[in-house]
Write a protein that holds these residues in place. Sequence first.
Motif, PDB file in Angstrom:
ATOM      1  N   ASP A 130       0.863  -1.029  -0.080  1.00 26.35           N
ATOM      2  CA  ASP A 130       0.073   0.146  -0.037  1.00 26.35           C
ATOM      3  C   ASP A 130       0.784   1.389  -0.051  1.00 26.35           C
ATOM      4  N   ASN A 131       0.819   2.128  -1.167  1.00 27.57           N
ATOM      5  CA  ASN A 131       1.606   3.185  -1.083  1.00 27.57           C
ATOM      6  C   ASN A 131       0.920   4.400  -0.710  1.00 27.57           C
ATOM      7  N   GLY A 132      -0.159   4.360  -0.140  1.00 26.21           N
ATOM      8  CA  GLY A 132      -0.898   5.531   0.461  1.00 26.21           C
ATOM      9  C   GLY A 132      -2.321   5.846  -0.568  1.00 26.21           C
ATOM     10  N   GLU A 133      -2.064   5.595  -1.828  1.00 21.96           N
ATOM     11  CA  GLU A 133      -3.004   6.028  -2.670  1.00 21.96           C
ATOM     12  C   GLU A 133      -3.639   4.964  -3.333  1.00 21.96           C
ATOM     13  N   SER A 134      -2.761   3.797  -3.587  1.00 18.17           N
ATOM     14  CA  SER A 134      -3.051   2.549  -4.304  1.00 18.17           C
ATOM     15  C   SER A 134      -2.409   1.405  -3.984  1.00 18.17           C
ATOM     16  N   TRP A 135      -2.648   0.215  -4.322  1.00 14.98           N
ATOM     17  CA  TRP A 135      -1.636  -1.028  -4.078  1.00 14.98           C
ATOM     18  C   TRP A 135      -0.809  -1.219  -5.275  1.00 14.98           C
ATOM     19  N   SER A 136       0.480  -1.527  -5.107  1.00 19.20           N
ATOM     20  CA  SER A 136       1.457  -1.484  -6.167  1.00 19.20           C
ATOM     21  C   SER A 136       2.239  -2.788  -5.906  1.00 19.20           C
TER      22      SER A 136
END
Length: 241
Positions: A130-136
Amino acid sequence: IVAKTNVKKVTGLKAKTISNSKIKLSWNSVSGADGYSVGMRKNGVYNEVADVTETNAVVSGLPNATRESFKVRAYSIVDGSKQYGNWSDSVATATAPQKAKGLNVSSVTESSVTLSWDKIGCNEYVVYEDNGESWSEIGRTADTQFTAKNLNAETSYSFRIQAVKIDDAKVEHYGEESDVVTGTTSRSDKITQADIDAMKAELTAYSREKAEYIKEHYTEFWKYGTDFNTIEEYFELKEKS
């Protein structure tokens, strides 16, 4: 004598994975067909698993993450009996894996978090952060362990994984995503420039506070050398009074 020719061979057979237990088949309509028989390969033989009148069928109850092969043939009804055409060309696909489970944080360092999970039927696992805005996506592995590296010290990170089954056509079929786990990296033993700057700021603030106290209270110079010789002795004198 009246006879009826067989219906034509089914064409255009396609397969689509719906879930970890269902596969949907579709094909072109055959002129004169009263219905269609769906066959699934088992022990080298295509056994009928569905009998439909539409040009599609859903085969359910399949095991997860398994390769399955299908054929379809049309039929017409003559004197109450089914008269079959030839089998279509086969099509193979795979069911999706089950939901990834057992994800946990097995160890941490100041710059890494190691994850582990339960083994299930699949080709590989995809790891997401989780990068804070979406899942990478940060990596893939066929093992049941993965280490996320180059992380910041004393920081929390959230992860989840997903199992993948790859069929004969190299198409990837994804299972349901795992529950989310959070791992916190440990404190770094290294002194950084930020640590130095913070210590400088703390010492400066302390020095100014002490200087203000001295400026306000350090006025009894006549006692210097008699009751006190140092700043510390002066403070002790004031504490007693």
